[in-house]
Design an enzyme around this catalytic site. Structure first.
Site, short mmCIF file in Angstrom:
data_model
loop_
_atom_site.label_atom_id
_atom_site.label_comp_id
_atom_site.label_asym_id
_atom_site.label_seq_id
_atom_site.Cartn_x
_atom_site.Cartn_y
_atom_site.Cartn_z
N ASP A 39 -2.13 -5.05 -0.40
CA ASP A 39 -2.49 -5.20 -1.81
C ASP A 39 -2.67 -3.84 -2.48
O ASP A 39 -3.01 -2.85 -1.81
CB ASP A 39 -3.81 -5.98 -1.94
N TYR A 67 -8.12 -3.60 10.77
CA TYR A 67 -8.61 -3.25 9.44
C TYR A 67 -10.09 -2.87 9.48
O TYR A 67 -10.83 -3.31 10.37
CB TYR A 67 -8.48 -4.44 8.48
N ASP A 81 -11.45 -10.81 -3.97
CA ASP A 81 -11.94 -9.43 -3.84
C ASP A 81 -12.60 -9.04 -5.16
O ASP A 81 -12.59 -9.81 -6.13
CB ASP A 81 -10.81 -8.46 -3.45
N ARG A 181 -9.15 -10.73 2.80
CA ARG A 181 -9.92 -11.20 1.63
C ARG A 181 -10.47 -12.60 1.89
O ARG A 181 -11.62 -12.92 1.58
CB ARG A 181 -9.02 -11.23 0.39
#
Length: 308
Positions: A39, A67, A81, A181
């Protein structure tokens, strides 16, 4: 022509497509592809395949990813988010957060998300449904039913708990197709206070790590100094764990054309005596890497998987 993989560090503000376009301009080469969408608000490892290596894009997308994400508790947004609009919030007291953000309580609730499971993609995502990106439908104000996808969360580690700002930092190891997310949102639901992802950093994709990645400005400087060879990973190195077969003569001609190569034509004792059905090999013609082949026990021969 450049053929290989560059471990790119995508910065915040770029879409994955933006990063491809920028790298295309830097390299002055049109054939460039990325290995998994990040993103615009996310950053980190995004390997780019250049030239003949674009055939690797799908393969590298399938790799395990890692991540670091920061979760903001107390809110839910339409994008899952903090870039989205708040659609729900919880106004819990400081005491509630002190009680519920304890290490033990967080571990207990987060542990349930480890393992293979089904996850519903968010509306604001690049996933296609009936030929259209979900985020395009979301921008039109449409919300459609999404088919849950199977994912695997290999591990979640809590690295920081910030009660004052109501934030939790987690490290996640997961499979392809996992939306962090959505994981943050689901953890917020499990805690009973809602949550949205505040930031996301991808630290690993397969064998590509954050510490060995390069920002686009750095790559541009490297190109200007004629040092690009220092950071381009050759295609054959992606398959370094596979055994190699080197042929010549008539077998070399077959290899150049993607033809079947009989086991008896391979003059390598270790290969002839220990080959397994379905085993993959790096194929060379007189020392030059050409393709990936798989062994077929029924045919007693090697068949092409991917030609480079």
């Amino acid at each position: 022509m450049i053929n290989g993989v560059i471990n790119v560090y995508k910065e915040v503000g770029y879409t994955s497509r933006d990063a491809v376009t920028r790298l295309t301009g830097i390299l002055r080469q049109r054939k460039v592809g990325h290995t998994g969408t990040l993103d615009p608000a996310a950053e980190g490892v995004l390997p780019m395949c250049v030239g003949k290596a674009t055939k690797l894009c799908e393969l590298l997308t399938d790799h395990r990813k890692e991540y670091v994400a920061v979760m903001k508790l107390g809110i839910a947004t339409d994008t899952e988010d903090i870039t989205g609009e708040i659609v729900e919030s919880t106004d819990y007291s400081e005491e509630w957060y002190i009680d519920n953000m304890s290490d033990d309580n967080l571990k207990k609730n987060i542990s349930r998300f480890i393992g293979t499971q089904f996850q519903t993609p968010p509306m604001y995502s690049a996933k296609r449904v009936n030929g259209k990106r979900l985020y395009e439908l979301a921008r039109e104000g449409k919300v459609i039913e999404r088919k849950p996808c199977e994912i695997t969360i290999y591990g979640i580690k809590i690295t920081n708990i910030d009660i004052t700002n109501r934030e939790i930092t987690i490290k996640v190891a997961c499979s392809k197709g996992t939306y962090i997310r959505t994981l943050c949102k689901d953890i917020g639901e499990a805690l009973g206070c809602k949550a949205a992802m505040k930031s996301l950093l991808r630290t690993r994709t397969g064998d590509f790590y954050l510490e060995n990645s390069y920002k686009l400005d750095e790559i541009e400087k490297i190109v200007s100094e004629n040092r690009l060879d220092e950071i381009v990973i050759p295609i054959e190195d992606i398959f370094k764990d596979l055994k190699s077969i080197d042929v010549s003569g008539y077998s070399g001609i077959l290899l150049e054309n993607g033809g079947i190569i009989k086991l008896e034509a391979v003059n390598q004792t270790d290969i002839m005596n220990g080959v397994r059905d379905g085993e993959k090999f790096r194929m060379y013609n007189n020392g030059e890497f050409k393709a990936i082949y798989s062994y077929n026990e029924m045919l007693k021969a090697f068949k092409i998987d991917k030609m480079f």
